[in-house]
Design an enzyme around this catalytic site. Structure first.
Site, PDB file in Angstrom:
ATOM      1  N   GLU A  95      -1.148   1.025  -5.094  1.00 33.48           N
ATOM      2  CA  GLU A  95      -1.200  -0.151  -4.243  1.00 33.48           C
ATOM      3  C   GLU A  95      -1.079  -1.226  -5.023  1.00 33.48           C
ATOM      4  O   GLU A  95      -2.071  -1.884  -5.651  1.00 33.48           O
ATOM      5  CB  GLU A  95      -2.052  -0.189  -3.285  1.00 33.48           C
ATOM      6  CG  GLU A  95      -2.131   1.109  -2.382  1.00 33.48           C
ATOM      7  CD  GLU A  95      -3.566   1.147  -1.858  1.00 33.48           C
ATOM      8  OE1 GLU A  95      -4.126   0.184  -1.248  1.00 33.48           O
ATOM      9  OE2 GLU A  95      -4.210   2.325  -1.712  1.00 33.48           O
ATOM     10  N   HIS A 111       0.861  -1.295   0.055  1.00 33.82           N
ATOM     11  CA  HIS A 111       0.015  -0.106  -0.096  1.00 33.82           C
ATOM     12  C   HIS A 111       0.921   1.343  -0.155  1.00 33.82           C
ATOM     13  O   HIS A 111       0.953   2.006   1.058  1.00 33.82           O
ATOM     14  CB  HIS A 111      -0.858  -0.021   1.283  1.00 33.82           C
ATOM     15  CG  HIS A 111      -2.014   0.888   1.413  1.00 33.82           C
ATOM     16  ND1 HIS A 111      -1.994   2.180   0.906  1.00 33.82           N
ATOM     17  CD2 HIS A 111      -3.256   0.839   1.615  1.00 33.82           C
ATOM     18  CE1 HIS A 111      -2.909   2.949   1.419  1.00 33.82           C
ATOM     19  NE2 HIS A 111      -3.755   1.995   1.779  1.00 33.82           N
TER      20      HIS A 111
END
Ligand code: BG6
Length: 301
Positions: A272, A168
């Site tokens: 991400e 992420h």
């Protein structure tokens, strides 16, 4: 031995140390002077700076360094679940909230790179959330102007299991109004701001004029964060991670997120690298590895 392709100024170094909030971790310095900090809490890469000390990844001005709260910014690891895409009650799984173990020593055959490896093994706490035996191994390697991160998951259980996962990454940008993500034209995505209905991106680049929260599926492996505000681009090359989430919380969500500064949304965007559309399935004894290489490309004025 990894042969040098970057101009070397010093030896790359990795040092185990105490970081923000008294938390244990490691400080990495590449042979070209880039630096990074990696916490054992979450195996969290919280900073990556170029040789001039400029942030390449973003850390929130209100980040909290108190486990089990995840650190806001850097590269949280979403495992064994991205978002709510899986059986866990906990958004983004537990990996970012757990204390990982340092695997020593760093690989000193790596003559350009500073590297650190951390490991998370199933515990009573993880079994309560996800009843499986596993070993997860995360490596961050800083080499020249590149940050390499990889995650390996081994099924040490007697039965198969499945998971979803994301690296992420919060990318620092000079000006969100001029930043964009390139490489997703014609890609299909689930719009998390519109009931996750499936849409197709017809734009040449994803731009940010409001909140964006999209799960792109089966994208190409090379995506670029164009950041004219910092006169640079960051090229993401992902491996074994077919999907990519693009997220910026914009004004209201930033105001409602206690560990984000009110204006922080102007200074980052998330891309991400992920496996979400098709969960990763692992047989007993099997191992799976994914990763991403982030490379900074400076624009000459
Ligand atoms: C993104 C999600 O991956 O993470 C967003 O797509 C979410 O929906 C964001 O808001 C941040 O999540 P968290 O749990 O770190 O606040």
């Amino acid at each position: 031995m990894v042969t040098s392709r970057f101009p070397r100024t010093t030896m790359a170094t990795t040092r185990a140390t105490t970081l923000e909030g008294g938390l244990p971790g490691a400080r990495l310095r590449s042979a070209t002077g880039c630096t990074s900090e990696v916490y054992r809490h979450g195996a969290h890469v919280a900073s990556w700076r170029d040789a001039e000390g400029e942030d390449i990844i973003f850390l929130s001005s209100r980040a909290v360094f108190k486990p089990p709260k995840a650190i806001r910014g850097g590269i949280p690891l979403c495992f064994p679940q991205f978002s709510d895409l899986g059986p866990l009650a906990q958004q983004h799984g537990f990996a970012r909230n757990e204390q990982w173990q340092h695997v020593d020593p760093p690989d000193d055959r790596d003559e350009d790179g500073a590297n650190v490896t951390m490991r998370l093994v199933a515990s009573d706490a993880t079994r309560a959330a996800w009843p499986h035996e596993f070993v997860a191994t995360f490596t961050a390697r800083l080499v020249g102007d590149e940050m390499h991160t990889s995650l390996t998951v081994r099924n040490t259980d007697a039965t198969p299991f499945e998971f979803t996962v994301a690296l992420h990454t919060y990318f620092a940008v000079g000006d969100i109004a001029r930043a964009s993500v390139v490489g997703l034209e014609n890609a299909r995505y689930l719009d998390s701001l519109d009931g996750r209905v499936e849409k197709t991106d017809s734009d040449k680049a994803v731009v940010f004029e409001r909140e964006v929260d999209r799960i792109y599926q089966n994208t190409q492996d090379v995506l670029t964060v164009a950041d004219p505000g910092n006169d640079r681009s960051i090229v993401i090359t992902k491996t074994n991670l077919p999907d990519a989430i693009v997220w910026n919380p914009w004004v209201e969500k930033s105001l409602n997120t206690s560990d984000l500064g009110d204006c922080d949304y102007k200074s980052f965007l998330c891309v991400e690298a992920a496996a979400t559309a098709t969960p990763v399935a692992l047989e007993p004894g099997a191992e799976w590895t994914c990763g991403q290489v982030l490379r900074v490309v400076k624009q000459t004025k």
